[in-house]
Scaffold this motif. Sequence first.
Motif, PDB file in Angstrom:
ATOM      1  N   ASP A   1     -19.665 -14.418  64.099  1.00 24.99           N
ATOM      2  CA  ASP A   1     -20.124 -13.901  62.799  1.00 24.99           C
ATOM      3  C   ASP A   1     -21.086 -12.718  62.913  1.00 24.99           C
ATOM      4  O   ASP A   1     -21.646 -12.257  61.935  1.00 24.99           O
ATOM      5  N   GLN A   2     -21.272 -12.203  64.132  1.00 26.91           N
ATOM      6  CA  GLN A   2     -22.255 -11.151  64.343  1.00 26.91           C
ATOM      7  C   GLN A   2     -21.948  -9.874  63.561  1.00 26.91           C
ATOM      8  O   GLN A   2     -22.848  -9.263  62.957  1.00 26.91           O
ATOM      9  N   ILE A   3     -20.687  -9.465  63.560  1.00 25.96           N
ATOM     10  CA  ILE A   3     -20.341  -8.178  62.948  1.00 25.96           C
ATOM     11  C   ILE A   3     -20.484  -8.232  61.436  1.00 25.96           C
ATOM     12  O   ILE A   3     -21.115  -7.363  60.820  1.00 25.96           O
ATOM     13  N   PHE A   4     -19.929  -9.260  60.801  1.00 26.80           N
ATOM     14  CA  PHE A   4     -19.997  -9.250  59.339  1.00 26.80           C
ATOM     15  C   PHE A   4     -21.396  -9.559  58.822  1.00 26.80           C
ATOM     16  O   PHE A   4     -21.781  -9.103  57.738  1.00 26.80           O
ATOM     17  N   LEU A   5     -22.226 -10.295  59.579  1.00 21.91           N
ATOM     18  CA  LEU A   5     -23.603 -10.510  59.144  1.00 21.91           C
ATOM     19  C   LEU A   5     -24.406  -9.214  59.201  1.00 21.91           C
ATOM     20  O   LEU A   5     -25.261  -8.959  58.342  1.00 21.91           O
ATOM     21  N   HIS A   6     -24.155  -8.400  60.225  1.00 16.97           N
ATOM     22  CA  HIS A   6     -24.841  -7.109  60.349  1.00 16.97           C
ATOM     23  C   HIS A   6     -24.586  -6.243  59.120  1.00 16.97           C
ATOM     24  O   HIS A   6     -25.508  -5.596  58.598  1.00 16.97           O
ATOM     25  N   HIS A   7     -23.350  -6.228  58.658  1.00 20.99           N
ATOM     26  CA  HIS A   7     -23.021  -5.403  57.493  1.00 20.99           C
ATOM     27  C   HIS A   7     -23.368  -6.105  56.186  1.00 20.99           C
ATOM     28  O   HIS A   7     -23.728  -5.441  55.201  1.00 20.99           O
ATOM     29  N   GLN A   8     -23.294  -7.427  56.162  1.00 25.37           N
ATOM     30  CA  GLN A   8     -23.603  -8.182  54.952  1.00 25.37           C
ATOM     31  C   GLN A   8     -25.010  -7.874  54.447  1.00 25.37           C
ATOM     32  O   GLN A   8     -25.233  -7.673  53.254  1.00 25.37           O
ATOM     33  N   GLU A   9     -25.997  -7.856  55.365  1.00 24.03           N
ATOM     34  CA  GLU A   9     -27.363  -7.642  54.895  1.00 24.03           C
ATOM     35  C   GLU A   9     -27.575  -6.217  54.399  1.00 24.03           C
ATOM     36  O   GLU A   9     -28.445  -5.973  53.569  1.00 24.03           O
ATOM     37  N   ARG A  10     -26.767  -5.287  54.859  1.00 29.00           N
ATOM     38  CA  ARG A  10     -26.844  -3.920  54.328  1.00 29.00           C
ATOM     39  C   ARG A  10     -26.254  -3.837  52.923  1.00 29.00           C
ATOM     40  O   ARG A  10     -26.783  -3.138  52.064  1.00 29.00           O
ATOM     41  N   TYR A  11     -25.179  -4.571  52.681  1.00 30.46           N
ATOM     42  CA  TYR A  11     -24.632  -4.630  51.327  1.00 30.46           C
ATOM     43  C   TYR A  11     -25.633  -5.281  50.373  1.00 30.46           C
ATOM     44  O   TYR A  11     -25.816  -4.829  49.234  1.00 30.46           O
ATOM     45  N   LEU A  12     -26.297  -6.329  50.852  1.00 34.08           N
ATOM     46  CA  LEU A  12     -27.283  -7.019  50.027  1.00 34.08           C
ATOM     47  C   LEU A  12     -28.469  -6.109  49.715  1.00 34.08           C
ATOM     48  O   LEU A  12     -28.936  -6.048  48.571  1.00 34.08           O
ATOM     49  N   ALA A  13     -28.945  -5.369  50.715  1.00 36.76           N
ATOM     50  CA  ALA A  13     -30.079  -4.469  50.502  1.00 36.76           C
ATOM     51  C   ALA A  13     -29.726  -3.363  49.508  1.00 36.76           C
ATOM     52  O   ALA A  13     -30.568  -2.940  48.705  1.00 36.76           O
ATOM     53  N   ALA A  14     -28.481  -2.897  49.543  1.00 34.30           N
ATOM     54  CA  ALA A  14     -28.063  -1.813  48.650  1.00 34.30           C
ATOM     55  C   ALA A  14     -28.047  -2.244  47.195  1.00 34.30           C
ATOM     56  O   ALA A  14     -28.197  -1.411  46.290  1.00 34.30           O
ATOM     57  N   LYS A  15     -27.881  -3.531  46.931  1.00 33.26           N
ATOM     58  CA  LYS A  15     -27.846  -4.005  45.542  1.00 33.26           C
ATOM     59  C   LYS A  15     -29.221  -3.999  44.896  1.00 33.26           C
ATOM     60  O   LYS A  15     -29.345  -3.932  43.681  1.00 33.26           O
ATOM     61  N   ARG A  16     -30.256  -4.136  45.707  1.00 28.73           N
ATOM     62  CA  ARG A  16     -31.640  -4.062  45.220  1.00 28.73           C
ATOM     63  C   ARG A  16     -31.885  -5.002  44.036  1.00 28.73           C
ATOM     64  O   ARG A  16     -32.482  -4.635  43.024  1.00 28.73           O
ATOM     65  N   SER A  17     -31.391  -6.218  44.134  1.00 27.42           N
ATOM     66  CA  SER A  17     -31.600  -7.220  43.090  1.00 27.42           C
ATOM     67  C   SER A  17     -31.836  -8.567  43.749  1.00 27.42           C
ATOM     68  O   SER A  17     -31.709  -8.715  44.969  1.00 27.42           O
ATOM     69  N   ARG A  18     -32.196  -9.568  42.974  1.00 22.21           N
ATOM     70  CA  ARG A  18     -32.435 -10.898  43.502  1.00 22.21           C
ATOM     71  C   ARG A  18     -31.159 -11.460  44.113  1.00 22.21           C
ATOM     72  O   ARG A  18     -30.052 -11.121  43.686  1.00 22.21           O
ATOM     73  N   TYR A  19     -31.341 -12.335  45.072  1.00 26.45           N
ATOM     74  CA  TYR A  19     -30.184 -12.871  45.782  1.00 26.45           C
ATOM     75  C   TYR A  19     -29.225 -13.570  44.827  1.00 26.45           C
ATOM     76  O   TYR A  19     -28.008 -13.423  44.935  1.00 26.45           O
ATOM     77  N   SER A  20     -29.760 -14.332  43.883  1.00 23.97           N
ATOM     78  CA  SER A  20     -28.918 -15.073  42.956  1.00 23.97           C
ATOM     79  C   SER A  20     -28.101 -14.159  42.050  1.00 23.97           C
ATOM     80  O   SER A  20     -27.052 -14.555  41.542  1.00 23.97           O
ATOM     81  N   GLN A  21     -28.574 -12.926  41.863  1.00 22.37           N
ATOM     82  CA  GLN A  21     -27.828 -11.957  41.062  1.00 22.37           C
ATOM     83  C   GLN A  21     -26.833 -11.179  41.918  1.00 22.37           C
ATOM     84  O   GLN A  21     -25.800 -10.737  41.422  1.00 22.37           O
ATOM     85  N   SER A  22     -27.121 -11.020  43.192  1.00 26.02           N
ATOM     86  CA  SER A  22     -26.252 -10.249  44.082  1.00 26.02           C
ATOM     87  C   SER A  22     -25.067 -11.068  44.581  1.00 26.02           C
ATOM     88  O   SER A  22     -23.992 -10.520  44.831  1.00 26.02           O
ATOM     89  N   CYS A  23     -25.261 -12.376  44.751  1.00 29.56           N
ATOM     90  CA  CYS A  23     -24.225 -13.243  45.316  1.00 29.56           C
ATOM     91  C   CYS A  23     -23.867 -14.337  44.320  1.00 29.56           C
ATOM     92  O   CYS A  23     -24.730 -14.844  43.596  1.00 29.56           O
ATOM     93  N   TYR A  24     -22.626 -14.729  44.303  1.00 28.75           N
ATOM     94  CA  TYR A  24     -22.121 -15.753  43.398  1.00 28.75           C
ATOM     95  C   TYR A  24     -22.021 -17.062  44.153  1.00 28.75           C
ATOM     96  O   TYR A  24     -21.228 -17.191  45.086  1.00 28.75           O
ATOM     97  N   LEU A  25     -22.829 -18.041  43.768  1.00 33.66           N
ATOM     98  CA  LEU A  25     -22.929 -19.315  44.489  1.00 33.66           C
ATOM     99  C   LEU A  25     -22.600 -20.472  43.550  1.00 33.66           C
ATOM    100  O   LEU A  25     -23.491 -21.166  43.052  1.00 33.66           O
ATOM    101  N   PRO A  26     -21.327 -20.751  43.310  1.00 30.04           N
ATOM    102  CA  PRO A  26     -20.949 -21.727  42.290  1.00 30.04           C
ATOM    103  C   PRO A  26     -20.879 -23.180  42.758  1.00 30.04           C
ATOM    104  O   PRO A  26     -20.699 -24.071  41.921  1.00 30.04           O
TER     105      PRO A  26
END
Length: 454
Positions: A316-341
């Motif tokens: 999971d090393q490669i997609f985690l490296h890019h995942q946190e960059r996508y999350l940082a780019a959203k500049r919003s709370r985690y619950s708003q950036s990701c859908y956790l149903p």
Amino acid sequence: MLSFGNPVKSAPDQFIQPALNPGGADPQVFAVAEAWYPVFYLADLDPKQPHPFTLLGADLVIWWDQAAQQWRAFADQCPHRLARLSEGRIAEDGLIECPYHGWAFQGDGRCDRIPQQPEQGKGHLSARACVRSYPTFASQGLLFIYAGEAENAAQVKVPTIPVLEAQDSDWVCFGTFRDLPYDATTLLENVLDASHLPFTHHRSVGNRANAAPMELEIIESSKQGFRGTWAEGPRRGKLGRQDTYFVAPNLMWHEINSEQLGRTLTVVYATPTRKGECRLFARFPFKFKAKLPRLILSLTPTWYSHLGQNAILEDDQIFLHHQERYLAAKRSRYSQSCYLPTAADRYVSEFHQWLDQFQAQAFPGQDLPAAQTRTELLDRYHSHTSHCQSCRGALQNIQRWRLGIALGSGMALVAAPWHDLGYLLPAIGGLIWWGLGQLERRFYQGRAIPPRNL
């Protein structure tokens, strides 16, 4: 209640409640510097040389103080001209010596000598000649450093693993470490999430067929972390209930007490080094019901288990490296950036709520560094092998064997026309040389395609 060790030497005192909890006195804020962090396995430290390490963005040098018989941690800057002490040496008298002008420092950070000053000079007595010293503590095979105010260190809990405090020979523990190209928070979020294992680690330590709904439950939560349980447990309930603990700010473990396997823990420390980087320490204490698995684990070379554990980390090393960059780019709370149903994400949600509630980000306001290439992300040599005593030694032995086989095969080829075995020995030698070459590569680089995608 969530609890763990105290920075004292005697085993019976390990669970005495200390005066201060990690994170500082403010009940609304978790000060990440006010905590102990593991930085090295003791087995990987050489007392004859200084070792650099970066903790929470601060460059440190770790060295063995012969006089006090303990490991020391200093700011990695000589107060004279700010040269890195980690580029220096341990002098003949056991003090750490600056490589630039030979200033030497005692274990408490005081300057012992300035070679350039006259015999009656007193410049070394000035407070400005001292190096900042960080508290250190060795426990359970790890060296811990306290990153905050030194006067608090003796009163703050050291995050040790409770089961390893017991004097029980039935426990077997192995583990690994690696410098990872993503934040400690990303690592903790990932290892708290048991639902990814059947998919991400399919064909390594998981199986897609075991994926199923997960009803995770939070039992208790506070500034010091949280505890949860999964009543059904992994492999569709075949192993029994799994309990999960997050001990703020850097430790988590999953625990299973199985009728089949016995008691097993998956323990992870996440030590923040720089923004977008951390050092993982993984430990796997097992208490098997059967003797054979314990024997097999005890006989497995450390370097060989590290090769397999590095491969699992790379799933999971490669997609985690890019995942946190996508999350940082959203500049919003985690619950708003990701859908956790689903309830399977309950630990991940709880962890991010803890980060937000107690303002526990290690590098607030800092930007992530540029994304790395796939080759850089799969590097094993600089992220593990070069720092690991066992893997470094195994690699050197493999290289010696390959050289010896190459020389021996060459000599056999020269002698082949006059030898009864002809070209058989060089052919066998060539196959062994090739096989060792494939093994050697595993110390340098991870596999390009994870097993789940084969």
